[in-house]
Design a protein around this motif. Structure first.
Motif, PDB file in Angstrom:
ATOM      1  N   GLY A  95     -27.661 138.927  10.450  1.00 52.00           N
ATOM      2  CA  GLY A  95     -26.363 139.014  11.099  1.00 52.00           C
ATOM      3  C   GLY A  95     -25.659 137.664  11.180  1.00 52.00           C
ATOM      4  N   THR A  96     -24.544 137.660  11.840  1.00 49.70           N
ATOM      5  CA  THR A  96     -23.755 136.449  12.014  1.00 49.70           C
ATOM      6  C   THR A  96     -24.551 135.396  12.773  1.00 49.70           C
ATOM      7  OG1 THR A  96     -21.745 137.782  12.087  1.00 49.70           O
ATOM      8  CG2 THR A  96     -21.580 135.512  12.898  1.00 49.70           C
ATOM      9  N   GLY A  97     -24.553 134.173  12.245  1.00 49.12           N
ATOM     10  CA  GLY A  97     -25.252 133.076  12.915  1.00 49.12           C
ATOM     11  C   GLY A  97     -26.739 133.295  13.042  1.00 49.12           C
ATOM     12  N   GLY A  98     -27.323 134.040  12.099  1.00 50.54           N
ATOM     13  CA  GLY A  98     -28.769 134.271  12.116  1.00 50.54           C
ATOM     14  C   GLY A  98     -29.221 135.338  13.083  1.00 50.54           C
ATOM     15  N   MET A  99     -28.278 136.107  13.647  1.00 50.78           N
ATOM     16  CA  MET A  99     -28.672 137.199  14.545  1.00 50.78           C
ATOM     17  C   MET A  99     -29.334 138.315  13.743  1.00 50.78           C
ATOM     18  SD  MET A  99     -25.296 137.390  17.014  1.00 50.78           S
ATOM     19  CE  MET A  99     -26.047 138.475  18.212  1.00 50.78           C
ATOM     20  N   ASP A 100     -30.066 139.160  14.432  1.00 51.62           N
ATOM     21  CA  ASP A 100     -30.695 140.313  13.785  1.00 51.62           C
ATOM     22  C   ASP A 100     -29.719 141.476  13.716  1.00 51.62           C
ATOM     23  OD1 ASP A 100     -33.000 138.847  13.664  1.00 51.62           O
ATOM     24  OD2 ASP A 100     -33.940 139.832  15.396  1.00 51.62           O
ATOM     25  N   LYS A 101     -29.732 142.167  12.583  1.00 48.35           N
ATOM     26  CA  LYS A 101     -28.948 143.399  12.455  1.00 48.35           C
ATOM     27  C   LYS A 101     -29.874 144.581  12.759  1.00 48.35           C
ATOM     28  CE  LYS A 101     -26.084 144.081   9.110  1.00 48.35           C
ATOM     29  NZ  LYS A 101     -25.479 144.191   7.744  1.00 48.35           N
ATOM     30  N   VAL A 102     -29.428 145.430  13.667  1.00 47.85           N
ATOM     31  CA  VAL A 102     -30.242 146.569  14.084  1.00 47.85           C
ATOM     32  C   VAL A 102     -29.460 147.856  13.822  1.00 47.85           C
ATOM     33  CG1 VAL A 102     -31.466 147.682  15.982  1.00 47.85           C
ATOM     34  CG2 VAL A 102     -31.334 145.182  15.884  1.00 47.85           C
ATOM     35  N   THR A 103     -30.062 148.757  13.058  1.00 51.64           N
ATOM     36  CA  THR A 103     -29.444 150.061  12.786  1.00 51.64           C
ATOM     37  C   THR A 103     -30.027 151.095  13.740  1.00 51.64           C
ATOM     38  OG1 THR A 103     -29.135 149.531  10.448  1.00 51.64           O
ATOM     39  CG2 THR A 103     -29.054 151.856  11.063  1.00 51.64           C
ATOM     40  N   LEU A 104     -29.127 151.757  14.460  1.00 55.44           N
ATOM     41  CA  LEU A 104     -29.518 152.792  15.417  1.00 55.44           C
ATOM     42  C   LEU A 104     -29.150 154.172  14.881  1.00 55.44           C
ATOM     43  CD1 LEU A 104     -28.097 151.080  18.654  1.00 55.44           C
ATOM     44  CD2 LEU A 104     -30.395 150.848  17.691  1.00 55.44           C
ATOM     45  N   GLU A 105     -29.915 155.163  15.270  1.00 55.92           N
ATOM     46  CA  GLU A 105     -29.595 156.543  14.908  1.00 55.92           C
ATOM     47  C   GLU A 105     -29.618 157.408  16.159  1.00 55.92           C
ATOM     48  OE1 GLU A 105     -31.365 160.267  12.297  1.00 55.92           O
ATOM     49  OE2 GLU A 105     -31.667 158.218  11.557  1.00 55.92           O
ATOM     50  N   CYS A 106     -28.575 158.230  16.327  1.00 55.12           N
ATOM     51  CA  CYS A 106     -28.510 159.144  17.474  1.00 55.12           C
ATOM     52  C   CYS A 106     -29.488 160.290  17.248  1.00 55.12           C
ATOM     53  CB  CYS A 106     -27.083 159.662  17.645  1.00 55.12           C
ATOM     54  SG  CYS A 106     -26.859 160.682  19.126  1.00 55.12           S
ATOM     55  N   THR A 107     -30.427 160.466  18.173  1.00 51.39           N
ATOM     56  CA  THR A 107     -31.546 161.393  18.008  1.00 51.39           C
ATOM     57  C   THR A 107     -31.624 162.327  19.214  1.00 51.39           C
ATOM     58  OG1 THR A 107     -32.724 159.653  16.803  1.00 51.39           O
ATOM     59  CG2 THR A 107     -34.034 161.523  17.569  1.00 51.39           C
ATOM     60  N   ARG A 108     -32.004 163.574  18.966  1.00 48.86           N
ATOM     61  CA  ARG A 108     -32.147 164.549  20.047  1.00 48.86           C
ATOM     62  C   ARG A 108     -33.612 164.649  20.471  1.00 48.86           C
ATOM     63  NH1 ARG A 108     -28.478 168.069  21.615  1.00 48.86           N
ATOM     64  NH2 ARG A 108     -27.348 167.901  19.629  1.00 48.86           N
ATOM     65  N   LEU A 109     -33.830 164.840  21.750  1.00 47.06           N
ATOM     66  CA  LEU A 109     -35.183 165.004  22.263  1.00 47.06           C
ATOM     67  C   LEU A 109     -35.905 166.150  21.555  1.00 47.06           C
ATOM     68  CD1 LEU A 109     -34.827 164.659  26.146  1.00 47.06           C
ATOM     69  CD2 LEU A 109     -36.147 163.174  24.642  1.00 47.06           C
ATOM     70  N   LYS A 110     -37.137 165.883  21.156  1.00 41.87           N
ATOM     71  CA  LYS A 110     -37.983 166.907  20.556  1.00 41.87           C
ATOM     72  C   LYS A 110     -39.402 166.689  21.054  1.00 41.87           C
ATOM     73  CE  LYS A 110     -35.533 166.936  16.083  1.00 41.87           C
ATOM     74  NZ  LYS A 110     -35.720 166.706  14.625  1.00 41.87           N
ATOM     75  N   LEU A 111     -40.223 167.699  20.858  1.00 45.93           N
ATOM     76  CA  LEU A 111     -41.636 167.535  21.159  1.00 45.93           C
ATOM     77  C   LEU A 111     -42.357 166.894  19.974  1.00 45.93           C
ATOM     78  CD1 LEU A 111     -43.865 168.001  23.215  1.00 45.93           C
ATOM     79  CD2 LEU A 111     -44.272 170.230  22.180  1.00 45.93           C
ATOM     80  N   ASN A 112     -41.904 167.210  18.768  1.00 44.99           N
ATOM     81  CA  ASN A 112     -42.491 166.658  17.551  1.00 44.99           C
ATOM     82  C   ASN A 112     -41.367 166.099  16.685  1.00 44.99           C
ATOM     83  OD1 ASN A 112     -45.444 167.521  17.707  1.00 44.99           O
ATOM     84  ND2 ASN A 112     -44.393 169.470  18.008  1.00 44.99           N
ATOM     85  N   TYR A 113     -41.343 164.794  16.533  1.00 46.00           N
ATOM     86  CA  TYR A 113     -40.321 164.144  15.714  1.00 46.00           C
ATOM     87  C   TYR A 113     -40.812 164.030  14.282  1.00 46.00           C
ATOM     88  CZ  TYR A 113     -38.239 162.872  20.176  1.00 46.00           C
ATOM     89  OH  TYR A 113     -37.676 162.923  21.430  1.00 46.00           O
TER      90      TYR A 113
END
Length: 531
Positions: A95-113
């Motif tokens: 990322g900018t200035g050596g920051m970390d880039k983190v990719t997030l994903e919107c996930t629904r609660l499950k018992l088995n992912y």
């Protein structure tokens, strides 16, 4: 040359042997069907006892299921959310200035992912070694981003529950909690656990018809004391007939014909039979062996009506080359494997034993070799599979809902790439998007009184139903003890049937061998030599 008629003599001998063996097969099949008919009363008693217990259990489970629906309604009311951001990928120093880039994903609660890796890429970390990519808790964890930005790692399902995350990541102080049911509350359901073994498998429904009847000692006729029109088309010559009263019908007695006569059934006052006429058409069943003891309606001995039953091959019996095949391989072990399952309305009454279960173990049927239970595991020993009535999952959800850049609600599957200060994506409390600070979640409004009351009422009803079931526990245990005692008697009959089916396998193998040899002897090049 041994003799001029050697081929014919050999074929004749084989035909005699074939007939003898086939007569044995037919006799054994009759014995098998009679034995299956003997189970009927046990079947009915077992089913009645267990149905009484299962009905109580189903009341509790239905109440528990209403709690599940109440929690789901709270999610739908939007005062709780079952969506969250998870860390899908971290690109160290990208990322900018050596920051970390983190990719997030919107996930629904499950018992088995789904089994996926939280991927870390880049070459700027002392924990990484020489570069490349690192899977955090390889295929075993889900990186949950809380509303404060702190990331917690949970196992994706129960199978991974005892696995820790990657050792290098532990060094970086990963927050790992061994709870694959995060976001849920659970409640153990009730059920009847059935133990079943190969010998208890039913050959099918051998009951053709059942009726109240009368007969006279020394005569070969049984009068059907019911409206024969409704059952007459199911009875036919060659079927076996049995009677509840001892000594009336001799074993192996068969139907040789059927006819009708007109009878006044009104004067007999037979339970379950109503007729408005003095002349009812009833059946006359002609049988192969005369009745040994007479039967009247009601019977003179005890004042009860006597039941007769007609038995025959099950509708789906296998036929091969004109023969009925009830065979079981002679090598079939009657006791192994043992299968453990949870009873349903369609399987109630089956198996060799049954018990109430409230363990919360998964409902999937499993098999094992119980003969190996006392052996050490390293020498092939086995432990009884954990089978139960399962758990109900109450979807607790969260007080915050995930949002994207601009404040719009995120939907399941949406992704968002943010930048954070170096930290392996474990702290997203100050994320930025396009160099602008952003918020990952919005706080939801409090649930209404109606929504909360619906949950409280459903829980109270489920607790009351469970308390009532537990209050009847001693009574239900008595019912199941009686059911298992009846099973013990039925199991003895089933073992006999299993043994007969194994003998039938051997006899049919011999018949098949005789037929094959007959065909070989009739071939011209064989008969020319052996003539």
């Amino acid at each position: 040359m041994i003799g001029t008629h050697l081929t014919a003599d050999l074929i004749g001998r084989l035909e005699d042997d074939f007939k003898f063996k086939k007569d044995n097969v037919n006799h054994l099949i009759d014995e098998l069907i009679l034995a299956d008919g003997q189970k009927l009363l046990y079947d009915r008693g077992i089913t009645a006892l267990e149905t009484a217990v299962l009905e109580q259990i189903e009341v509790v489970n239905k109440k528990i299921q209403k709690v599940v629906k109440a929690y789901k309604a709270r999610i739908e009311d939007d005062c709780k959310s079952d969506l969250f951001w998870r860390v899908a990928e971290v690109d160290l120093g990208a990322g900018t200035g050596g920051m970390d880039k983190v990719t997030l994903e919107c996930t629904r609660l499950k018992l088995n992912y789904d089994v996926f890796d939280t991927v870390i890429e880049g070459s700027g970390s002392a924990y990484r070694g020489s570069g490349g990519r690192v899977g955090v808790g390889i295929g075993s964890t889900i990186a949950f981003v809380g509303s404060t930005g702190i990331v917690t790692y949970y196992p994706v399902n129960k199978s991974y529950g005892n696995e820790l995350v990657d050792e290098n990541y532990l060094t970086a102080n990963v927050n790992f909690i061994n709870d694959h049911k995060f976001g849920f509350s659970t409640k153990n359901k009730f059920g009847l656990k059935i133990y079943s073994e190969p010998y208890d498998k039913d050959i099918g429904d051998t009951l053709v018809s059942e009726f109240i009847g009368i007969c006279t000692a020394g005569f070969k006729e049984v009068i059907v004391m019911e409206d024969f029109i409704s059952i007459g088309n199911t009875i036919g010559a060659g079927q076996l007939i049995v009677c509840d009263k001892p000594g009336v019908i001799f074993p192996g007695t068969k139907v040789v014909g059927i006819g009708t006569t007109v009878f006044n059934l009104r004067k007999f006052n037979i339970p379950g039979i109503s007729t408005s006429t003095n002349a009812t058409t009833v059946g006359i069943v002609s049988i192969s062996v005369a009745c040994g003891v007479g039967v009247s309606a009601p019977d003179d001995d005890d004042g009860n009506f006597v039941d007769f039953r007609i038995l025959n091959d099950p509708p789906d019996v296998n036929f091969d080359d004109g023969r009925k095949r009830y065979d079981l391989s002679f090598d079939q072990d009657p006791f192994t494997p043992q299968t453990i399952s949870i009873a349903t309305t369609s399987t109630i009454g089956t198996g060799i034993s049954v018990y109430i279960d409230n363990s919360g173990h998964p409902t999937s049927a499993q098999s094992w070799d119980r003969m190996m239970k006392d052996f050490p595991v390293e020498f092939g020993g086995q432990k009884e599979p954990k089978v139960g009535a399962g758990k109900a999952l109450y979807r607790d959800g969260f007080d915050h809902a995930p949002i994207g850049f601009g404040g719009d609600r995120a939907q399941e599957g949406d992704t968002l790439t943010v930048q954070v200060n170096s930290g392996f994506g474990t702290d997203l409390s100050s994320p930025t998007y396009a160099n602008t600070p952003i918020t990952l979640y919005e706080e939801l409004s409090s649930c209404s009184t109606a929504v909360n009351d619906a949950i409280d009422d459903a829980i109270a009803a489920a607790d009351a139903a469970e308390a009532e079931l537990n209050g009847k526990n001693s009574d239900n245990l008595i019912l199941l003890e009686a059911s298992n005692a009846l099973r013990t008697e039925r199991n003895g009959i089933q073992l006999g049937i299993h043994g007969m089916r194994r003998v039938l396998y051997t006899l049919n193998e011999e018949l098949d061998r005789f037929k094959k040899l007959q065909k070989q002897l009739k071939k011209k090049n064989v008969s020319d030599v052996v003539e």
